[in-house]
Write an enzyme that holds these catalytic residues in place. Structure first.
Site, short mmCIF file in Angstrom:
data_model
loop_
_atom_site.label_atom_id
_atom_site.label_comp_id
_atom_site.label_asym_id
_atom_site.label_seq_id
_atom_site.Cartn_x
_atom_site.Cartn_y
_atom_site.Cartn_z
N ASP A 176 0.87 -1.18 0.00
CA ASP A 176 0.00 0.00 0.00
C ASP A 176 0.90 1.23 0.00
OD1 ASP A 176 -2.36 1.58 0.36
OD2 ASP A 176 -3.24 -0.08 1.48
N ASP A 181 -2.89 4.70 -2.72
CA ASP A 181 -3.98 5.18 -1.88
C ASP A 181 -4.41 6.60 -2.28
OD1 ASP A 181 -5.55 4.88 0.71
OD2 ASP A 181 -4.46 6.74 1.11
N GLU A 237 -6.39 3.64 -6.27
CA GLU A 237 -7.69 3.71 -5.61
C GLU A 237 -8.45 4.86 -6.28
OE1 GLU A 237 -9.66 4.15 -1.21
OE2 GLU A 237 -7.96 5.38 -1.74
N HIS A 272 -11.31 -2.87 3.40
CA HIS A 272 -11.23 -2.35 4.77
C HIS A 272 -12.00 -1.04 4.95
CE1 HIS A 272 -8.39 -0.19 2.40
NE2 HIS A 272 -8.29 0.71 3.36
N ASP A 273 -12.51 -0.47 3.87
CA ASP A 273 -13.29 0.77 3.97
C ASP A 273 -14.78 0.51 3.89
OD1 ASP A 273 -11.03 2.35 4.18
OD2 ASP A 273 -10.86 2.64 2.01
C1 NOJ Z 1 -8.25 5.29 1.45
C2 NOJ Z 1 -7.97 4.14 2.36
O1 NOJ Z 1 -8.45 2.97 1.79
C3 NOJ Z 1 -8.61 4.47 3.68
O2 NOJ Z 1 -8.61 3.39 4.56
C4 NOJ Z 1 -7.90 5.65 4.26
O3 NOJ Z 1 -8.54 6.03 5.46
C5 NOJ Z 1 -7.90 6.83 3.29
N1 NOJ Z 1 -7.58 6.45 1.95
C6 NOJ Z 1 -6.88 7.85 3.71
O4 NOJ Z 1 -5.60 7.35 3.50
#
Ligand code: NOJ
Length: 568
Positions: free
Chosen positions: A117, A219, A273, A339-340
């Site tokens: 990541d 990210d 992402e 994870h989000d």
């Molecule tokens: C996206 C990530 O997937 C998330 O978990 C994170 O909180 C935010 N970007 C900030 O880095």
């Protein structure tokens, strides 16, 4: 362009061979590990790298061939590692650089690639760069971040995704200036206009690529380019901030430079992402001829689930549109959880005792039978579910806690807010991995950083491993089917009966190999009539033990039944 030799499920010689550009990352099934929650070996209640190493054989047993692990760099953990304080070191909670080296070796020994990541839209406010940057206006690191001198008045409003007031500018008295943070106050945004910042990032990437990592997940990368004159944005822009934040001028230049400097020099894959604001931008990110990235994640699919459900027709249209857009050129990522998000089965399936197993198997069948690289989140191979917290004090996630404060200060209906959290909070998807039915599900001997879901007594690896009909073994079978059949990777996709309200039906075709995928997304029996059923040769996967009910052109599927059939 490489020619694929088709290995046939029907043992026939391939009639024709399609020219397709092959790549290992297109053939990968990615397993995502949230390291904090995977396995703890030192009793501090937090997962660690030694824990992942202990479970490498389990990971291998899934049949996957790539692992993406959420950030493992040094971090004060305001956002569980997405706030990096040292990009060349390992978070002490997770272990040491030696542990990292052993983990990487262990994965490579098992022919599993490792995706790192890369969090470079922002750093932690505890990173040395930021400490320097905030210390004085003429510090050499000042321009590593975005500052707005207070004598110019308040900066034009920018929305912050994680701020308790929704304000992306934070006043810092040391130099009487505001700094920008699209995420929390502890995550100041890096200034990509500064060539030194870019060089730092490229050097960091080379450091890890030289160690042998096989790819980077970028990210929040679509936000790195900014108009640093910070013009006023239209009132209410934050309701569609992607429009104003994503893909701003300069982004492609940064990616081309990254590709030139790093990505092109190693056999590494890259995935961003976010896939831009429209299909054109998504293409531009991953078009091979542009030399930027390999893949991007689009959120259109995952965002469809709402507390009151989602519409299957829209779901089908969304995935079909994305597939069509990339059918000739470019490559997609396929995912419905990470994870989000809250848990896959709780958002997109049915986590009631009666249907949890079949619906989770159906969703895994979907993800693993689409074109595009599938990303499977830890625990979804077991059917782990959302956890029902009833108090805000049980949540740990900065996004959830600050959203709670914001809703409270805005006088929102807090009862509704709390019940929505049970459906949507990211912590639902971050509870500890359920290994067995011993205390704390075998995750830790200490107090887990986030409670273990009570259902670990029956949803766990040890129990499911023994049961040939478990979600876990269905997942393994499905991964195997995909990896052994190029048609499931490279084959074209065709949606059948787009308007069918219950069933998602499609074919995958590669030369003389053809598969029919039928997925019932409802809790009742449903039938579909398809001429293709006359060509059915064999059932390749089925989440029920009974024979698939086919009568002429009519197939009747049981609740959440998922089958893949080979066709003549
Ligand atoms: C996206 C990530 O997937 C998330 O978990 C994170 O909180 C935010 N970007 C900030 O880095």
């Amino acid at each position: 362009m490489v020619l694929i030799t088709v290995s046939c499920v029907n043992n026939k010689e391939p009639k024709a061979v399609t020219a397709i550009s092959k790549a290992w990352w297109k053939e990968a099934v990615v397993y995502q590990i949230y390291p904090r929650s995977f396995k703890d070996t030192n009793g501090d209640g937090i997962g660690d790298m030694k824990g992942i190493i202990e479970e490498l054989d389990y990971i291998k047993s899934l049949g996957i061939n790539a692992v993406w692990i959420n950030p493992i760099y040094s971090s004060p953990n305001a956002d569980n590692g997405y706030d990096v304080s040292d990009y060349r070191n390992i978070m002490s909670d997770f272990g040491t650089m030696e542990d990292f080296d052993s983990l990487l070796q262990g994965l490579h020994d098992r022919n599993i690639k490792f995706i790192m990541d890369l969090v470079v839209n922002h750093s932690s406010d505890e990173h040395e760069w930021f400490k320097q940057s905030r210390s004085s206006r003429d510090n050499p690191y000042r321009n590593y971040y975005h500052w707005w001198p207070a004598e110019k008045g308040k900066p034009p409003y920018r929305y912050s995704l994680f701020d308790a007031k929704g304000d992306a500018w934070k006043y810092d008295s040391i130099t009487n200036a505001y700094y920008l943070h699209y995420f929390s106050q502890k995550q100041p945004d890096l200034n990509w206009e500064n060539p030194k910042v870019r060089q730092e990032v490229f050097d960091i990437m080379k450091f890890w690529a030289d160690k042998g990592v096989d790819g980077f997940r970028l990210d929040a990368f679509q936000f790195v380019a900014k108009d640093t004159t910070f013009p006023k944005l239209p009132d209410g822009f934050e309701k569609n901030f992607i429009q104003y934040y994503a893909m701003q001028d300069g982004l492609h230049d940064y990616l081309k430079e990254m590709n030139r400097e790093v990505l092109s020099k190693y056999d590494v894959m890259s995935v961003a992402e976010g896939a831009g604001r429209n299909f054109k931008e998504a293409h531009e990110l991953v078009d091979e001829d542009r030399h930027e990235l390999n893949m991007a994640y689009a959120f259109d699919g995952v965002d469809l689930a709402k507390p009151d459900g989602y519409d299957l027709i829209k779901f089908k249209n969304t995935f079909t549109k994305w597939d069509q857009e990339f059918s000739k050129k470019g490559w997609l990522s396929i995912f419905l959880a990470n994870h989000d998000q809250a848990r896959l089965v709780s958002r997109f399936g049915n986590d009631s005792p009666e249907f949890r197993e079949v619906s989770e198997k159906m969703l895994n069948t979907f993800i693993l039978s689409m074109r595009g690289t599938p990303y499977c989140y830890y625990g979804d191979e077991l059917g782990m579910t959302n956890i029902d917290f009833d108090s805000i004090s049980q949540y740990q996630d900065i996004a959830t806690i600050n959203a709670y404060k914001k809703a409270l200060s805005e006088g929102k209906d807090m009862k509704k807010f709390m019940s929505d959290l049970n459906f949507s909070s990211r912590d639902n998807g971050r509870t500890p991995m359920q290994w067995d039915d011993s205390k704390n599900a075998g995750f830790t001997s200490g107090k887990p950083w986030l409670p273990v879901n009570d259902n670990y007594k029956y949803i766990n690896v040890a129990t499911e491993d023994k049961n040939p009909n478990s979600i876990l073994n269905h997942f393994r079978n499905m991964v195997k089917l995909r990896r052994e059949n190029p048609v499931l990777i490279y084959g074209s996709y065709q949606l059948l009966q787009p308007k069918h309200p219950d069933i998602y039906a499609y074919t995958r075709t590669l030369d003389d190999q053809k598969m029919l995928v039928l997925l019932n997304f409802t809790d009742h029996n449903s039938s579909i009539e398809l001429p293709q059923t006359r060509a059915v040769q064999k059932t390749l996967i089925n989440n029920y033990n009974s024979v698939v009910a086919i009568e002429g052109e009519k197939v009747t599927l049981k609740p959440y039944q998922a089958v893949i059939l080979s066709l003549n």
